[in-house]
Design a protein around this motif. Structure first.
Motif, short mmCIF file in Angstrom:
data_model
loop_
_atom_site.label_atom_id
_atom_site.label_comp_id
_atom_site.label_asym_id
_atom_site.label_seq_id
_atom_site.Cartn_x
_atom_site.Cartn_y
_atom_site.Cartn_z
N ILE A 133 0.83 -1.21 0.00
CA ILE A 133 0.00 0.00 0.00
C ILE A 133 0.87 1.25 0.00
N ARG A 134 1.91 1.24 0.82
CA ARG A 134 2.81 2.41 0.85
C ARG A 134 3.49 2.62 -0.50
N GLY A 135 3.87 1.50 -1.14
CA GLY A 135 4.48 1.63 -2.46
C GLY A 135 3.51 2.21 -3.49
N ILE A 136 2.26 1.73 -3.45
CA ILE A 136 1.26 2.25 -4.39
C ILE A 136 1.01 3.74 -4.15
N GLN A 137 0.89 4.11 -2.86
CA GLN A 137 0.67 5.52 -2.55
C GLN A 137 1.84 6.39 -2.99
N GLN A 138 3.06 5.89 -2.78
CA GLN A 138 4.23 6.66 -3.19
C GLN A 138 4.29 6.79 -4.71
N GLU A 139 3.96 5.71 -5.41
CA GLU A 139 3.94 5.77 -6.88
C GLU A 139 2.90 6.77 -7.37
N ALA A 140 1.72 6.77 -6.72
CA ALA A 140 0.69 7.74 -7.12
C ALA A 140 1.15 9.17 -6.85
N ARG A 141 1.83 9.39 -5.71
CA ARG A 141 2.34 10.74 -5.43
C ARG A 141 3.39 11.15 -6.44
N ASP A 142 4.26 10.21 -6.83
CA ASP A 142 5.29 10.52 -7.83
C ASP A 142 4.66 10.89 -9.16
N GLU A 143 3.67 10.10 -9.59
CA GLU A 143 3.02 10.39 -10.87
C GLU A 143 2.30 11.74 -10.83
N ALA A 144 1.66 12.03 -9.69
CA ALA A 144 0.98 13.32 -9.58
C ALA A 144 1.97 14.48 -9.63
N ALA A 145 3.13 14.31 -8.97
CA ALA A 145 4.14 15.37 -8.99
C ALA A 145 4.69 15.57 -10.40
N VAL A 146 4.96 14.48 -11.11
CA VAL A 146 5.45 14.58 -12.49
C VAL A 146 4.41 15.24 -13.39
N ALA A 147 3.14 14.86 -13.20
CA ALA A 147 2.07 15.47 -14.01
C ALA A 147 1.96 16.97 -13.74
N ARG A 148 2.06 17.35 -12.46
CA ARG A 148 2.00 18.78 -12.14
C ARG A 148 3.18 19.52 -12.75
N ALA A 149 4.39 18.93 -12.67
CA ALA A 149 5.55 19.58 -13.27
C ALA A 149 5.41 19.71 -14.78
N ARG A 150 4.88 18.65 -15.43
CA ARG A 150 4.68 18.71 -16.87
C ARG A 150 3.67 19.80 -17.26
N LEU A 151 2.58 19.87 -16.50
CA LEU A 151 1.57 20.90 -16.80
C LEU A 151 2.14 22.30 -16.60
N ARG A 152 2.91 22.49 -15.53
CA ARG A 152 3.50 23.81 -15.31
C ARG A 152 4.47 24.17 -16.42
N SER A 153 5.27 23.19 -16.87
CA SER A 153 6.21 23.45 -17.96
C SER A 153 5.48 23.78 -19.26
N GLU A 154 4.45 23.00 -19.58
CA GLU A 154 3.70 23.27 -20.80
C GLU A 154 3.00 24.63 -20.73
N ALA A 155 2.49 24.97 -19.55
CA ALA A 155 1.83 26.27 -19.41
C ALA A 155 2.83 27.41 -19.60
N ALA A 156 4.04 27.25 -19.03
CA ALA A 156 5.05 28.29 -19.21
C ALA A 156 5.47 28.41 -20.68
N THR A 157 5.64 27.26 -21.35
CA THR A 157 6.01 27.29 -22.78
C THR A 157 4.93 27.95 -23.62
N GLU A 158 3.68 27.59 -23.34
CA GLU A 158 2.57 28.19 -24.10
C GLU A 158 2.48 29.68 -23.84
N GLU A 159 2.73 30.08 -22.60
CA GLU A 159 2.69 31.51 -22.29
C GLU A 159 3.78 32.26 -23.05
N THR A 160 4.98 31.67 -23.10
CA THR A 160 6.07 32.30 -23.85
C THR A 160 5.74 32.39 -25.33
N ARG A 161 5.17 31.31 -25.90
CA ARG A 161 4.83 31.31 -27.32
C ARG A 161 3.75 32.35 -27.62
#
Length: 286
Positions: A129-157
């Motif tokens: 359970i701890r492993g699954i929760q940690q994996e879900a937190r990692d995926e959520a953090a990566v998704a948030r970072a990707r969205l922030r990066s895409e938003a910054a790129t789109e704003e620059t464009r």
């Protein structure tokens, strides 16, 4: 982990049983022999303990019995009632009322322990359970970072595109303003009386009796001029040129002007110099 719930329940049970037995002996000892009071106290504690032991046995087997549970809570209520009754008849009721809830508290602690046992998991399951929760937190953090990066790129464009569009719009506005001024100047010049006289004096010697109106240049999209044919038409003799010019000039009534004839002549694919064509026109029109 199990000791965190079972030890408080055991301690509360022992305290409540000792307290119940002592109260029964002290309270009933004055009215009946102390042996009878002791038997009554042990009966209450014994019934309470027996039902508790049976409930624990059923819980260990993964089972549950509502009648046994009801009997167990009844013994707890009886013990609490005895403590409350003794408190109300004693000289210091506050102190005894403060501890009269111990039997019910012990039953509640055993209930909490039973709930913990029904929901307890093995260390392997907890690790998964701890492993699954940690994996879900990692995926959520990566998704948030990707969205922030895409938003910054789109704003620059968008900022770059907006800036370029603004520059183009400014250039177009300045160009339109310049063309508008030039067009206004041309219109004023064409409508001027002095300009009309000057144009008449220029065009009249070329074509007697014809004073064409000076049209403004076209302001807008225009078609590209077609490239002349590479193969020139064969040169005409003077007689042939006279015949062609006469035929074109008299093709309409009244006869065409030199300018209209010249345009039709070259549109038909004939070739002749301007000087030779004018000489032919003078011979034919004479």
């Amino acid at each position: 982990m199990k000791a965190k719930t079972v030890l408080p329940a055991v301690a509360m049970t022992a305290v409540s049983m000792v307290l119940t037995l002592a109260v029964v002996v002290m309270w009933l000892g004055t009215a009946v022999p102390w042996v009878v009071a002791l038997v009554v106290g042990l009966g209450i504690d014994g019934g309470w303990l027996a039902t508790l032991a049976y409930e624990r046995r059923l819980a260990a087997q993964g089972d549950h019995s509502i009648p046994v549970t009801v009997v167990g809570w009844a013994f707890g209520a009886v013990a609490t009632g005895v403590l409350v009754a003794h408190a109300l008849t004693s000289s210091s009721p506050a102190a005894w009322l403060a501890v009269s809830w111990f039997p019910l508290a012990a039953k509640a602690l055993w209930l909490v322990h039973g709930l913990w046992e029904r929901t307890a998991l093995t260390p392997t399951a907890l690790e998964s359970i701890r492993g699954i929760q940690q994996e879900a937190r990692d995926e959520a953090a990566v998704a948030r970072a990707r969205l922030r990066s895409e938003a910054a790129t789109e704003e620059t464009r968008l900022t770059a595109v907006t800036g370029a569009g603004a520059r183009v719009a400014r250039v177009q506005a300045e160009t339109a303003k310049t063309l508008s001024k030039a067009w206004s100047t041309l219109e004023t010049t064409r409508a001027s009386e002095e300009t009309g006289k000057a144009l008449t004096s220029v065009t009249t010697p070329v074509t007697p009796g014809v004073t064409p109106r000076w049209e403004l240049p076209v302001w807008g999209p225009s078609e590209a001029v077609r490239t002349p044919a590479l193969e020139a038409a064969p040169a005409l003799t003077d007689d042939g040129l006279d015949a062609v010019v006469e035929e074109i000039r008299t093709s309409r009534t009244p006869p065409l002007s030199y300018r209209e004839m010249s345009a039709r002549f070259r549109a038909a694919g004939h070739s002749a110099s301007e000087l030779r064509l004018r000489a032919t026109w003078k011979r034919v029109a004479a």
